[in-house]
Motif scaffolding. Structure first.
Motif, PDB file in Angstrom:
ATOM      1  N   LEU A 269       0.834  -1.202   0.000  1.00 31.95           N
ATOM      2  CA  LEU A 269       0.000   0.000   0.000  1.00 31.95           C
ATOM      3  C   LEU A 269       0.873   1.259   0.000  1.00 31.95           C
ATOM      4  CD1 LEU A 269      -2.815  -0.967   2.543  1.00 31.95           C
ATOM      5  CD2 LEU A 269      -2.937  -0.987   0.056  1.00 31.95           C
ATOM      6  N   VAL A 270       1.971   1.203   0.764  1.00 28.78           N
ATOM      7  CA  VAL A 270       2.898   2.341   0.804  1.00 28.78           C
ATOM      8  C   VAL A 270       3.495   2.557  -0.585  1.00 28.78           C
ATOM      9  CG1 VAL A 270       5.123   3.155   1.702  1.00 28.78           C
ATOM     10  CG2 VAL A 270       3.463   2.097   3.246  1.00 28.78           C
ATOM     11  N   GLU A 271       3.970   1.472  -1.191  1.00 26.43           N
ATOM     12  CA  GLU A 271       4.570   1.564  -2.528  1.00 26.43           C
ATOM     13  C   GLU A 271       3.586   2.206  -3.507  1.00 26.43           C
ATOM     14  OE1 GLU A 271       5.304  -2.185  -4.418  1.00 26.43           O
ATOM     15  OE2 GLU A 271       6.512  -1.286  -6.012  1.00 26.43           O
ATOM     16  N   THR A 272       2.331   1.748  -3.450  1.00 27.23           N
ATOM     17  CA  THR A 272       1.318   2.289  -4.370  1.00 27.23           C
ATOM     18  C   THR A 272       1.085   3.770  -4.128  1.00 27.23           C
ATOM     19  OG1 THR A 272       0.275   0.134  -4.144  1.00 27.23           O
ATOM     20  CG2 THR A 272      -0.948   1.793  -5.357  1.00 27.23           C
ATOM     21  N   SER A 273       0.990   4.187  -2.868  1.00 27.27           N
ATOM     22  CA  SER A 273       0.730   5.618  -2.654  1.00 27.27           C
ATOM     23  C   SER A 273       1.930   6.468  -3.031  1.00 27.27           C
ATOM     24  CB  SER A 273       0.273   5.972  -1.236  1.00 27.27           C
ATOM     25  OG  SER A 273       0.387   4.939  -0.376  1.00 27.27           O
ATOM     26  N   LEU A 274       3.136   5.951  -2.859  1.00 29.59           N
ATOM     27  CA  LEU A 274       4.309   6.727  -3.268  1.00 29.59           C
ATOM     28  C   LEU A 274       4.342   6.887  -4.794  1.00 29.59           C
ATOM     29  CD1 LEU A 274       7.137   5.390  -0.918  1.00 29.59           C
ATOM     30  CD2 LEU A 274       5.669   7.373  -0.624  1.00 29.59           C
ATOM     31  N   ARG A 275       3.893   5.857  -5.492  1.00 27.35           N
ATOM     32  CA  ARG A 275       3.881   5.949  -6.963  1.00 27.35           C
ATOM     33  C   ARG A 275       2.910   7.021  -7.451  1.00 27.35           C
ATOM     34  NH1 ARG A 275       3.676  -0.111  -9.206  1.00 27.35           N
ATOM     35  NH2 ARG A 275       5.726  -0.793  -8.490  1.00 27.35           N
TER      36      ARG A 275
END
Lengths: 337, 222
Positions: free
Chosen positions: B112-118
């Motif tokens: 989820l973190v990776e997705t929001s950073l993208r």
């Protein structure tokens, strides 16, 4: 100040490789406003991003302020980049930070004290005229205001160079003019070298000292704006100027066919624009003239005029009129044979 | 519904179980964030690199995260009993379930973190690079603040998932509301306790979601 030597940029590898810039040289002087104009896809965006190495050229050297950026280590490059400010078409502000915090961003990277940051941001806010908006978020500002924040942020680290990547392309004409005036103002006040890229001749004409026309990954023409603008050599340059001055082609066709008689294009530059040279000379030689087309405007602050004029009278009198105009220091180009 | 007698409920036990669930949620939530946030940042950064070695690191990390996410939590929990014993000395009770909860939820949160950073605008990151920001400065001063609403939404989703995980941990003697529901409702056919436990968990999830949504709204500037 800025020297690009043999810059080549190739995207991708092997069969999918696309060359954006090929063996390009460019030299920009200290304190000037240098414009690069080109169509989209001509490589102008890649070119400006090569100056601060946001885009690393495949080959070539980038000299800014006597330093070859391509040879620097990561941390040395980060240090040098603080001397190069940049503004963008889409502003690229932090949406989660206020106007104040956006401008303070580069200062915090440099680890200045709170008081130093406060002083500097206040000074910049007044320079770009946004004092009242310091606690607003970018989403609450208009496009022009956002670009002003971008400019303030770019100037925060006292850069020697300001790069403008299509900085006015997302703005309406009025806002564009106010941003251009601000850039010109900054250029004069801070003696800051400005490099801008654009696809609008209007931008070049308004504030640039020199211009380069980029096409197909190379520079096809460059020089003083007045020279390039009034005497374009390359087809791409002519096209940009046509789109700006809206010289219509039916007239061009009529002139070329010779049905309008002897026509000339007279170019006035500087103070001559406001003088009555043309009617004065015509009265002396006894010819009459009709103005078929004309533009009177300014390049940066220099007035210029360009008139297409048809002469009526004895062939010898017309010839001596042309000779006299040339002798008076005007540029006369005979359009018909 | 007939035959339901709520008067027999031991409210003291109910309260203890609720507190146990909240404790599990709190500790596992904290450790999930502590582990999952850096993992998500590493996934994001390594996933964008052009360096061959870093690409390999990304593939390995991504593979491990996917494995941990594809194993059903109930199986992961049983499989991790030795690990829990090694880390906290026990595999039962509130303490014993926390390692399994964290190992189950951290990879999920990392994604989820990776997705929001993208979701963070490339241009803003580039502008920071242009201003001479280091990678660490970009993470701390650009990526995390810009992704804050997305990260808060991710934390909310993760906590809600953890509520259901804590309930499952009742199966292996984890304690809390789930444990209560299973012991009384499933093993002893005392529906009343099960119903109340489930209602408590529903309320808990609702509260978490509302609080999360409020925070996301508060920090959204777009």
């Amino acid at each position: 100040m800025i020297e690009l030597k043999g810059i080549t940029k190739v995207y991708g590898k092997g069969r999918k490789a696309a060359t954006a810039l090929s063996n390009l040289d460019l030299s920009i002087r200290k304190g000037e406003i240098f414009g690069v104009i080109g169509h989209s896809g001509a490589g102008k965006s890649t070119l400006i991003r090569c100056i601060n190495l946001l885009e690393r050229p495949t080959d070539g050297e980038v000299w800014v302020d006597g330093v070859d950026l391509t040879r620097l280590s990561r941390s040395q490059l980060q240090e040098q980049r603080r001397k190069i400010g940049m503004i963008y078409q889409h502003f690229n502000l932090l949406s989660s930070a206020t106007v104040y915090d956006n401008i303070a961003f580069p200062l915090r990277l440099m680890k200045l004290t709170k008081a130093q940051i406060e002083d500097k941001v206040r000074e910049l806010l007044s320079l770009v005229g946004l004092e009242e908006h310091r606690n607003k978020y970018p989403a609450q500002l208009s496009g022009g205001q956002k670009q002003r924040v971008g400019i303030a942020r770019a100037l925060a680290s006292n850069p020697h160079v300001l790069l403008c990547d299509e900085a006015t392309s997302a703005l309406d004409p009025q806002t564009t003019d106010s941003i251009l005036r601000l850039l010109l103002d900054i250029n004069r006040k801070l003696n800051l070298t400005i490099v801008l890229i654009t696809h609008e001749m209007h931008v070049i004409q308004s504030i640039c000292d020199r211009v380069a026309v980029i096409h197909g990954g190379g520079i096809v023409e460059q020089g003083e704006v007045a020279k390039v603008f009034l005497k374009p050599q390359h087809e791409v340059t002519k096209e940009f100027i046509r789109s700006e001055t809206q010289q219509d082609s039916p007239l061009q066709a009529a002139l070329a066919s010779g049905e309008l008689g002897k026509a000339v294009k007279i170019t006035f530059l500087g103070e001559k624009t406001y003088e009555s040279t043309l009617s004065h000379v015509a009265r002396g030689t006894g010819v009459n003239f009709a103005i078929l087309q004309g533009t009177i405007s300014t390049i940066k602050d220099v007035p210029y005029g360009q008139l297409v004029v048809r002469f009526e009278g004895e062939a010898a009198a017309v010839d001596s009129t042309i000779a006299e105009l040339t002798a008076q220091g005007l540029d006369v180009e005979v359009l018909t044979r | 519904m007939s035959g339901l007698d709520f008067s027999a409920i031991d409210w003291q036990e109910m309260q203890d179980a609720t507190i146990a669930t909240l404790k599990m949620l709190l500790y596992s939530g904290i450790f999930t964030i502590i582990l999952g946030l850096p993992l998500g940042i590493v996934l994001y950064l390594s996933g964008r690199s052009n360096n061959m070695f870093i690409r390999v690191v990304y593939s390995v990390l991504s593979f491990v995260v996917n494995i941990l996410r594809s194993v059903p939590f109930i199986i992961l929990m049983v499989a991790l009993i030795p690990v829990s014993k090694a880390i906290v000395g026990t595999a039962i009770g509130v303490l014993g379930t926390i390692p399994a909860l964290v190992i189950g939820a951290a990879p999920f949160f990392a994604r989820l973190v990776e997705t929001s950073l993208r979701e963070v605008d490339r241009g803003v990151i580039e502008a920071a690079q242009g201003m001479g920001a280091s990678t660490l400065q970009i993470v701390m001063r650009v990526l995390l603040p810009e992704a804050r609403p997305g990260l808060l939404a991710g934390i909310t989703i993760t906590l809600v998932t953890l509520v259901s995980y804590t309930a499952m941990s009742g199966m292996v003697g984890g304690g809390g509301l789930g444990d209560l529901a299973i012991r009384y409702g499933y093993y002893r056919y005392e529906k009343e306790v099960m119903i109340i436990s489930v209602i408590f968990m529903v309320v808990l999830v609702q509260l978490l979601q509302i609080a999360g949504d409020r925070l996301v709204k508060f920090f959204t500037r777009k």
